[in-house]
Design an enzyme around this catalytic site. Structure first.
Site, mmCIF file in Angstrom:
data_model
loop_
_atom_site.group_PDB
_atom_site.id
_atom_site.type_symbol
_atom_site.label_atom_id
_atom_site.label_comp_id
_atom_site.label_asym_id
_atom_site.label_seq_id
_atom_site.Cartn_x
_atom_site.Cartn_y
_atom_site.Cartn_z
ATOM 1 N N GLY A 247 -30.581 -144.693 15.708
ATOM 2 C CA GLY A 247 -29.453 -144.976 14.823
ATOM 3 C C GLY A 247 -28.653 -143.760 14.402
ATOM 4 N N GLN A 248 -28.987 -142.562 14.929
ATOM 5 C CA GLN A 248 -28.199 -141.384 14.553
ATOM 6 C C GLN A 248 -26.835 -141.460 15.226
ATOM 7 O OE1 GLN A 248 -29.997 -137.564 15.457
ATOM 8 N NE2 GLN A 248 -28.457 -136.447 14.269
ATOM 9 N N ASP B 100 -21.883 -141.422 1.105
ATOM 10 C CA ASP B 100 -21.638 -141.976 2.431
ATOM 11 C C ASP B 100 -20.345 -142.795 2.403
ATOM 12 O OD1 ASP B 100 -23.647 -142.588 5.086
ATOM 13 O OD2 ASP B 100 -21.912 -143.904 4.809
ATOM 14 N N ILE B 101 -19.532 -142.634 3.444
ATOM 15 C CA ILE B 101 -18.226 -143.304 3.484
ATOM 16 C C ILE B 101 -18.383 -144.811 3.616
ATOM 17 C CG2 ILE B 101 -17.825 -143.250 5.991
ATOM 18 C CD1 ILE B 101 -15.012 -142.154 5.369
ATOM 19 N N HIS C 206 -28.619 -134.618 8.690
ATOM 20 C CA HIS C 206 -28.326 -135.086 7.328
ATOM 21 C C HIS C 206 -29.449 -136.014 6.879
ATOM 22 C CE1 HIS C 206 -26.536 -137.778 10.277
ATOM 23 N NE2 HIS C 206 -26.851 -138.772 9.457
ATOM 24 N N HIS D 157 -30.288 -139.175 4.494
ATOM 25 C CA HIS D 157 -29.768 -140.279 3.685
ATOM 26 C C HIS D 157 -30.658 -140.430 2.455
ATOM 27 C CE1 HIS D 157 -27.278 -142.261 6.945
ATOM 28 N NE2 HIS D 157 -28.117 -141.567 7.693
ATOM 29 N N ASN E 172 -32.324 -140.170 10.398
ATOM 30 C CA ASN E 172 -32.248 -140.804 11.707
ATOM 31 C C ASN E 172 -32.179 -139.699 12.756
ATOM 32 O OD1 ASN E 172 -32.168 -143.360 10.537
ATOM 33 N ND2 ASN E 172 -29.948 -143.311 10.321
#
Ligand code: AMP
Ligand code: ZN
Length: 107
Positions: free
Chosen positions: A90-91, A29-30, A97, A99, A84
């Site tokens: 919170g998406q 994750d960035i 994807h 997490h 999410n």
């Protein structure tokens, strides 16, 4: 193609994958919110896990197996697996994807 995760999975945006299977990839994750924070993303576009579940159970299973693999390889064995689903949950990226987050990296 306006989807950032389609660009990442197809290689349009060069990304270092921590793992890859035939139909899914995993990358960092960035903006990590835990010491380990990986994303597991199918190469085919579905907007969220509900759409994926309804349309492609095999691909859902492949995503889960890749998540399980990267969790084994990158955490101490305790991890969260989160999808999410929907903006109010919170998406923010509407390409499904998972997490994989953990407090402790694998020793
Ligand atoms: P969500 O809020 O569940 O949709 O998760 C989207 C996640 O994608 C967030 O944790 C972002 O930090 C992450 N993200 C967005 N753009 C990128 C990118 N280019 N590379 C890696 N992670 C990203
Ligand atoms: Zn996409």
């Amino acid at each position: 193609m306006d989807c950032i995760f389609c660009k990442i999975t197809s290689g349009v945006i060069p990304t270092n994958f921590v793992a890859e299977s035939e139909h899914a990839v995993a990358f960092r994750d960035i903006s990590p919110r835990q010491p380990v924070h990986l994303l597991v993303v199918p190469k085919k576009h579905y907007s969220d896990v509900a759409e994926l579940t309804d349309n492609d159970e095999n691909l859902l299973l492949e995503v889960l197996k890749l998540a399980r693999q990267v969790a084994a390889e990158n955490t101490d064995g305790s991890f969260r697996l989160t999808f999410n689903t929907g903006a109010s949950a919170g998406q923010t990226v509407f390409h499904v994807h998972a997490h994989v987050t953990a407090k402790a990296a694998r020793a």
